[in-house]
Scaffold this motif. Sequence first.
Motif, PDB file in Angstrom:
ATOM      1  N   GLU A 128      60.292  38.425  81.165  1.00  0.00           N
ATOM      2  CA  GLU A 128      59.344  38.340  79.689  1.00  0.00           C
ATOM      3  C   GLU A 128      58.455  39.572  79.741  1.00  0.00           C
ATOM      4  O   GLU A 128      57.333  39.725  79.097  1.00  0.00           O
ATOM      5  CB  GLU A 128      58.062  37.019  80.910  1.00  0.00           C
ATOM      6  N   LEU A 131      60.761  41.194  77.107  1.00  0.00           N
ATOM      7  CA  LEU A 131      60.011  40.763  75.663  1.00  0.00           C
ATOM      8  C   LEU A 131      59.251  41.275  75.452  1.00  0.00           C
ATOM      9  O   LEU A 131      58.877  41.233  73.899  1.00  0.00           O
ATOM     10  CB  LEU A 131      60.509  39.784  75.607  1.00  0.00           C
ATOM     11  N   LEU A 158      66.779  32.992  79.424  1.00  0.00           N
ATOM     12  CA  LEU A 158      66.046  32.298  78.150  1.00  0.00           C
ATOM     13  C   LEU A 158      65.366  31.720  77.000  1.00  0.00           C
ATOM     14  O   LEU A 158      64.484  31.246  76.682  1.00  0.00           O
ATOM     15  CB  LEU A 158      66.955  33.330  76.793  1.00  0.00           C
ATOM     16  N   ALA A 162      62.292  29.797  76.713  1.00  0.00           N
ATOM     17  CA  ALA A 162      61.834  29.038  74.814  1.00  0.00           C
ATOM     18  C   ALA A 162      60.973  27.974  75.099  1.00  0.00           C
ATOM     19  O   ALA A 162      60.248  27.279  74.387  1.00  0.00           O
ATOM     20  CB  ALA A 162      62.627  29.191  73.743  1.00  0.00           C
ATOM     21  N   TYR A 165      57.526  27.701  76.769  1.00  0.00           N
ATOM     22  CA  TYR A 165      56.922  28.136  75.485  1.00  0.00           C
ATOM     23  C   TYR A 165      56.149  27.060  74.507  1.00  0.00           C
ATOM     24  O   TYR A 165      55.134  26.583  74.711  1.00  0.00           O
ATOM     25  CB  TYR A 165      56.635  29.536  74.605  1.00  0.00           C
ATOM     26  N   ASP A 173      56.314  31.828  70.460  1.00  0.00           N
ATOM     27  CA  ASP A 173      57.616  31.162  70.933  1.00  0.00           C
ATOM     28  C   ASP A 173      58.494  32.629  70.972  1.00  0.00           C
ATOM     29  O   ASP A 173      58.350  33.867  70.187  1.00  0.00           O
ATOM     30  CB  ASP A 173      57.994  30.335  70.567  1.00  0.00           C
ATOM     31  N   LEU A 174      59.418  31.994  72.057  1.00  0.00           N
ATOM     32  CA  LEU A 174      60.836  33.385  72.003  1.00  0.00           C
ATOM     33  C   LEU A 174      62.185  32.268  71.451  1.00  0.00           C
ATOM     34  O   LEU A 174      62.431  31.175  71.304  1.00  0.00           O
ATOM     35  CB  LEU A 174      61.773  32.866  73.763  1.00  0.00           C
ATOM     36  N   ARG A 175      61.928  33.238  70.224  1.00  0.00           N
ATOM     37  CA  ARG A 175      63.697  32.549  69.354  1.00  0.00           C
ATOM     38  C   ARG A 175      64.829  34.120  69.666  1.00  0.00           C
ATOM     39  O   ARG A 175      64.529  35.093  69.883  1.00  0.00           O
ATOM     40  CB  ARG A 175      63.131  32.337  67.931  1.00  0.00           C
ATOM     41  N   TRP A 181      66.542  38.465  71.172  1.00  0.00           N
ATOM     42  CA  TRP A 181      66.253  37.475  71.387  1.00  0.00           C
ATOM     43  C   TRP A 181      64.246  38.729  71.497  1.00  0.00           C
ATOM     44  O   TRP A 181      64.473  39.892  71.486  1.00  0.00           O
ATOM     45  CB  TRP A 181      66.166  36.836  72.702  1.00  0.00           C
ATOM     46  N   ARG A 182      63.583  37.984  71.260  1.00  0.00           N
ATOM     47  CA  ARG A 182      61.937  38.434  70.932  1.00  0.00           C
ATOM     48  C   ARG A 182      61.118  37.557  70.383  1.00  0.00           C
ATOM     49  O   ARG A 182      61.365  36.328  69.991  1.00  0.00           O
ATOM     50  CB  ARG A 182      62.082  39.242  69.624  1.00  0.00           C
ATOM     51  N   LEU A 183      59.981  37.762  70.675  1.00  0.00           N
ATOM     52  CA  LEU A 183      59.018  36.603  71.135  1.00  0.00           C
ATOM     53  C   LEU A 183      58.056  36.673  69.411  1.00  0.00           C
ATOM     54  O   LEU A 183      57.930  37.823  68.427  1.00  0.00           O
ATOM     55  CB  LEU A 183      57.166  37.415  72.332  1.00  0.00           C
ATOM     56  N   TYR A 184      57.743  35.515  68.753  1.00  0.00           N
ATOM     57  CA  TYR A 184      56.800  36.007  67.333  1.00  0.00           C
ATOM     58  C   TYR A 184      55.681  35.127  67.631  1.00  0.00           C
ATOM     59  O   TYR A 184      55.541  33.706  68.417  1.00  0.00           O
ATOM     60  CB  TYR A 184      57.619  35.208  66.959  1.00  0.00           C
TER      61      TYR A 184
END
Length: 299
Positions: A128, A131, A158, A162, A165, A173-175, A181-184
Motif C-alpha cells: 500500500e 502504490l 493485491l 483490492a 477496498y 480502489d486498486l485496479r 497495478w495502481r490506485l484510482y
Amino acid sequence: MTHEERGDSLADQAAAWIPPWQRPAPPVEAAAPDRDPEVPRQGPSHALTAPSTPAQADVPDDADVVGAAPDDAGAAGAAAGETGVVGAVTAGGTAGAAVVRRQRSGRTRPAPEPAPVLDDTELRGALEAILLVVDEPVSELTLAQVLEQPPARIGPMLDEIAAGYTAAGHGFDLRRAAGGWRLYTRPEYATYVERFVLDGQSVRITQAALETLAVVAYKQPVTRSRISAIRGVNCDGVIRTLVSRGLIEECGTESDSGAFLYRTTTMFLEKLGLNSLDDLPPLAPFLPDDVEELADASR
C-alpha cells in the motif's frame, strides 16, 4: 733496506710461487647443521641444505624468490623471522636466496543472507505504501523485486487488498491497468475529483484527434499516410498533438517506404482503464452495414 736485499726478497718470492692449478685442493668442511643448538630459533624459518650451486636449489612452485642474501646463515634466519620467510637456502654456510612461501588462506566469501519473509500484515502495508507514491501502473514482478519476496505472493495479496477496498466502500480502489497495478478514484466520485482538479479548466480532445486515435488503436502499427487514407483528410497536425500528449508514439519505420509507424502508449491504456489492447471493445458493432462496399470504392 738496500737494493740487493729487496731484489733477493722478490726473487725468493718468485721462486716460491706455485700456480693455482698446481696447488692442493683445500679440505672439504662438514655441512653446517640445520640449526645451531646454542642460537635461538627465530621466526618460522628452517635452514635447508642446498646443492653446491644456489641456482640448482629446488624451489617450490608456489614460492617466491625474494633475492640473493650473501650473508651468513644466522642473518638469513633473522631476516626470515622478521619477514615471514618459510625457508632459507644455504650453500657452504652462505645464504644463496631467501624463499618466501605465501600462505594460502582458506577464507571463503560468506553466503548472502536470505531475505526475510514478511508476514501478511507487513507485506500488505508495504504494498500500500508503494502504490500510494507510484505515478504509473507497477507490475507484480517489480513489486516482488523491490520487497525481495516471491512473486507468487504479490498477486494474491493485491487481489485481497483490492477486494478489501471495495468491501469497505472507499473512495478509491486498486485496479489492474496497462500491465500493472495502481490506485484510482472510483467512477461515482469523478465529478468531485474533476471539480477539484480542473477548477473550471477543461482540456478536451477534438473529434478529429479521437478519430485518429481510434485508427491508431485498431490498426497499429500504422503510418501517417494509412491514417490519412482511412480518415480521408490530412492528419499530420493531429498526430503531432497526440504524440505531444503521450497517447501515441513512433515505433519504427515501414520496410518498403521507410515511413514512420505509430502505436498507442501505456498512457493510452491507463487513461482508458485497459490492461492490454485485447480489452478494446470490438469494432464490428460500430461499422456501417455497407463497410465492404465503401472499402472497395476507396481502392
